[in-house]
Design a protein around this motif. Structure first.
Motif, PDB file in Angstrom:
ATOM      1  N   PRO A 162       0.809  -1.229   0.000  1.00 38.93           N
ATOM      2  CA  PRO A 162       0.000   0.000   0.000  1.00 38.93           C
ATOM      3  C   PRO A 162       0.844   1.283   0.000  1.00 38.93           C
ATOM      4  O   PRO A 162       0.385   2.337  -0.446  1.00 38.93           O
ATOM      5  CB  PRO A 162      -0.810  -0.099   1.297  1.00 38.93           C
ATOM      6  N   ARG A 163       2.082   1.189   0.497  1.00 34.21           N
ATOM      7  CA  ARG A 163       2.953   2.381   0.522  1.00 34.21           C
ATOM      8  C   ARG A 163       3.780   2.543  -0.759  1.00 34.21           C
ATOM      9  O   ARG A 163       4.553   3.494  -0.873  1.00 34.21           O
ATOM     10  CB  ARG A 163       3.918   2.281   1.708  1.00 34.21           C
ATOM     11  N   CYS A 164       3.656   1.577  -1.680  1.00 37.29           N
ATOM     12  CA  CYS A 164       4.525   1.592  -2.856  1.00 37.29           C
ATOM     13  C   CYS A 164       3.717   1.750  -4.133  1.00 37.29           C
ATOM     14  O   CYS A 164       3.192   0.769  -4.676  1.00 37.29           O
ATOM     15  CB  CYS A 164       5.336   0.292  -2.914  1.00 37.29           C
ATOM     16  N   PRO A 165       3.599   2.969  -4.648  1.00 38.26           N
ATOM     17  CA  PRO A 165       2.806   3.185  -5.865  1.00 38.26           C
ATOM     18  C   PRO A 165       3.380   2.412  -7.053  1.00 38.26           C
ATOM     19  O   PRO A 165       4.601   2.229  -7.145  1.00 38.26           O
ATOM     20  CB  PRO A 165       2.904   4.692  -6.104  1.00 38.26           C
ATOM     21  N   ALA A 166       2.489   1.990  -7.934  1.00 36.30           N
ATOM     22  CA  ALA A 166       2.927   1.254  -9.124  1.00 36.30           C
ATOM     23  C   ALA A 166       3.928   2.113  -9.899  1.00 36.30           C
ATOM     24  O   ALA A 166       3.757   3.319 -10.026  1.00 36.30           O
ATOM     25  CB  ALA A 166       1.712   0.936  -9.994  1.00 36.30           C
ATOM     26  N   GLY A 167       4.973   1.502 -10.378  1.00 32.38           N
ATOM     27  CA  GLY A 167       5.932   2.221 -11.219  1.00 32.38           C
ATOM     28  C   GLY A 167       7.049   2.888 -10.437  1.00 32.38           C
ATOM     29  O   GLY A 167       8.065   3.285 -11.017  1.00 32.38           O
ATOM     30  N   ALA A 168       6.903   3.004  -9.111  1.00 31.51           N
ATOM     31  CA  ALA A 168       7.942   3.722  -8.348  1.00 31.51           C
ATOM     32  C   ALA A 168       9.271   2.976  -8.392  1.00 31.51           C
ATOM     33  O   ALA A 168      10.341   3.594  -8.512  1.00 31.51           O
ATOM     34  CB  ALA A 168       7.496   3.942  -6.910  1.00 31.51           C
ATOM     35  N   ALA A 169       9.216   1.647  -8.309  1.00 35.50           N
ATOM     36  CA  ALA A 169      10.470   0.878  -8.327  1.00 35.50           C
ATOM     37  C   ALA A 169      11.186   1.078  -9.664  1.00 35.50           C
ATOM     38  O   ALA A 169      12.408   1.293  -9.693  1.00 35.50           O
ATOM     39  CB  ALA A 169      10.201  -0.600  -8.073  1.00 35.50           C
ATOM     40  N   ASP A 170      10.440   1.049 -10.751  1.00 35.07           N
ATOM     41  CA  ASP A 170      11.065   1.252 -12.066  1.00 35.07           C
ATOM     42  C   ASP A 170      11.664   2.646 -12.182  1.00 35.07           C
ATOM     43  O   ASP A 170      12.737   2.835 -12.753  1.00 35.07           O
ATOM     44  CB  ASP A 170      10.030   1.053 -13.186  1.00 35.07           C
ATOM     45  N   THR A 171      10.967   3.620 -11.621  1.00 34.10           N
ATOM     46  CA  THR A 171      11.501   4.990 -11.646  1.00 34.10           C
ATOM     47  C   THR A 171      12.848   5.031 -10.910  1.00 34.10           C
ATOM     48  O   THR A 171      13.812   5.655 -11.383  1.00 34.10           O
ATOM     49  CB  THR A 171      10.504   5.965 -10.972  1.00 34.10           C
ATOM     50  N   ILE A 172      12.920   4.344  -9.779  1.00 35.68           N
ATOM     51  CA  ILE A 172      14.176   4.324  -9.003  1.00 35.68           C
ATOM     52  C   ILE A 172      15.310   3.720  -9.837  1.00 35.68           C
ATOM     53  O   ILE A 172      16.425   4.253  -9.873  1.00 35.68           O
ATOM     54  CB  ILE A 172      13.964   3.562  -7.670  1.00 35.68           C
ATOM     55  N   LEU A 173      15.015   2.633 -10.515  1.00 38.59           N
ATOM     56  CA  LEU A 173      16.040   1.995 -11.362  1.00 38.59           C
ATOM     57  C   LEU A 173      16.554   2.991 -12.416  1.00 38.59           C
ATOM     58  O   LEU A 173      17.759   3.130 -12.620  1.00 38.59           O
ATOM     59  CB  LEU A 173      15.460   0.761 -12.062  1.00 38.59           C
ATOM     60  N   ARG A 174      15.614   3.697 -13.067  1.00 40.56           N
ATOM     61  CA  ARG A 174      16.015   4.668 -14.108  1.00 40.56           C
ATOM     62  C   ARG A 174      16.821   5.820 -13.502  1.00 40.56           C
ATOM     63  O   ARG A 174      17.781   6.309 -14.074  1.00 40.56           O
ATOM     64  CB  ARG A 174      14.777   5.252 -14.818  1.00 40.56           C
ATOM     65  N   GLN A 175      16.416   6.254 -12.306  1.00 37.06           N
ATOM     66  CA  GLN A 175      17.136   7.359 -11.653  1.00 37.06           C
ATOM     67  C   GLN A 175      18.577   6.950 -11.331  1.00 37.06           C
ATOM     68  O   GLN A 175      19.512   7.724 -11.541  1.00 37.06           O
ATOM     69  CB  GLN A 175      16.410   7.782 -10.371  1.00 37.06           C
ATOM     70  N   LEU A 176      18.738   5.738 -10.822  1.00 43.44           N
ATOM     71  CA  LEU A 176      20.097   5.277 -10.489  1.00 43.44           C
ATOM     72  C   LEU A 176      20.945   5.184 -11.757  1.00 43.44           C
ATOM     73  O   LEU A 176      22.118   5.583 -11.767  1.00 43.44           O
ATOM     74  CB  LEU A 176      20.043   3.919  -9.780  1.00 43.44           C
ATOM     75  N   GLU A 177      20.344   4.697 -12.820  1.00 46.17           N
ATOM     76  CA  GLU A 177      21.084   4.604 -14.090  1.00 46.17           C
ATOM     77  C   GLU A 177      21.507   5.984 -14.566  1.00 46.17           C
ATOM     78  O   GLU A 177      22.632   6.173 -15.032  1.00 46.17           O
ATOM     79  CB  GLU A 177      20.211   3.932 -15.157  1.00 46.17           C
TER      80      GLU A 177
END
Ligand code: GLU
Length: 300
Positions: free
Chosen positions: A48-63
């Motif tokens: 419930p605390r993790c919006p859809a797509g947030a994990a992918d955004t993090i991956l792109r940000q780190l890259e």
């Protein structure tokens, strides 16, 4: 020298901000400086605390910041079986117990008084699982690589929740089980997690594993004196090349690393390579980094 393995373990409750970048950059440099591995683990135990797509955004940000991880990304949402096995082991040892009490019942006590330790008061209702902090290793101490010698009695901090009433795994258990399973030797993370470390050390002890070394980083503080976080509307990391390069430079500076001023606008790979060679954790301040120095302030 034993093989160094560091990690960055964000909770994907939103995109990364300048505060989380500090932890990502420092853990990356610390591992790479020691020719170690650096893993990325998404701590999505609380959907419930993790919006859809947030994990992918993090991956792109780190890259975008040139922070390349080794191996596959690990997702805690796929690790139920491992947490279940660890909880079973702790329960067998008498180190974990079911607790039916609600926070409302013990709110006058500061910490949970352990009423269910000798038997669950209401075994018929949904229960959480707690750690017997009174029976674990006490006191616990460690030499923090930035904050210095630390010593705590975990029982004074209370019986932390390992699994929530709603069936979700709690951070304390999941982080230790995964750090053990991934062979993490060096934990580099924010100072806000320093007082979670005592419970984690008890868990290492109970599970019969040597704990990692710890380095707790200074936190980035906004003008309101609060830690930069999603709750106080920290801006997501920038996504233009120019701003990315400048924020990386500012982050290195705030970590006490004195990058060459001429590299302020250099490509991220070049900045990271130089910073990695010159990495000096002992040059870091211990407590707070002003968000102003990073040129990041809260969004409206
Ligand atoms: N997932 C935690 C967070 O985002 C960090 C866990 C850790 O580094 O131990 O605050």
């Amino acid at each position: 020298m034993p093989h160094v393995h560091g990690r960055f373990a964000p909770t994907p409750s939103g995109p990364l901000h300048a505060g989380s970048l500090v932890a990502a950059v420092a853990s990356y440099l610390d591992a790479r400086h020691q020719a170690g591995r650096w893993s990325l683990r998404i701590e999505d135990v609380d959907p419930p605390r993790c919006p859809a797509g947030a994990a992918d955004t993090i991956l792109r940000q780190l890259e975008a910041f040139g922070l390349e991880w080794d191996g596959e990304v690990r997702y805690q949402s796929q690790r139920d079986h491992a947490y279940e096995a660890a909880l079973a082991r702790l329960t067998q040892q008498g180190m974990a117990y079911r607790c039916s009490c609600s926070r409302r019942q013990w709110r006058d006590y500061g910490i949970y008084p352990g009423w269910c330790r000798q038997g669950t008061r209401r075994p018929d209702i949904a229960c959480a699982w707690r750690l017997r902090s009174d029976l674990g290793a006490r006191p616990v101490s460690w030499q923090d690589r930035v904050q210095g010698y630390q010593r705590f009695d975990p029982a004074a901090l209370g019986d932390v929740v390992l699994k929530r009433k709603d069936g979700l795994w709690a951070y304390q258990l999941a982080v230790v089980v995964d750090d053990i399973d991934q062979g993490i030797s060096d934990v580099v993370r924010g100072l806000d997690l320093l007082d979670n470390t005592p419970w984690q050390l008890q868990l290492y002890h109970a599970l019969g594993v040597e704990p990692p070394s710890y380095l707790h980083l200074p936190l980035v503080m906004g003008q309101d004196g609060q830690k930069l976080s999603k709750q106080n509307l920290a801006k997501p990391l920038p996504d233009t090349e120019r701003e990315i390069r400048q924020l990386l430079y500012a982050t290195l500076t705030c970590l006490g690393q004195r990058p060459d001023p001429a590299s302020r606008s250099a490509p991220v790979a070049e900045q990271l390579l130089n910073a990695c060679r010159a990495w000096r954790p002992d040059a870091m301040v211990t407590h707070a980094i002003s968000a102003d120095l990073l040129g990041v302030t809260a969004s409206e």
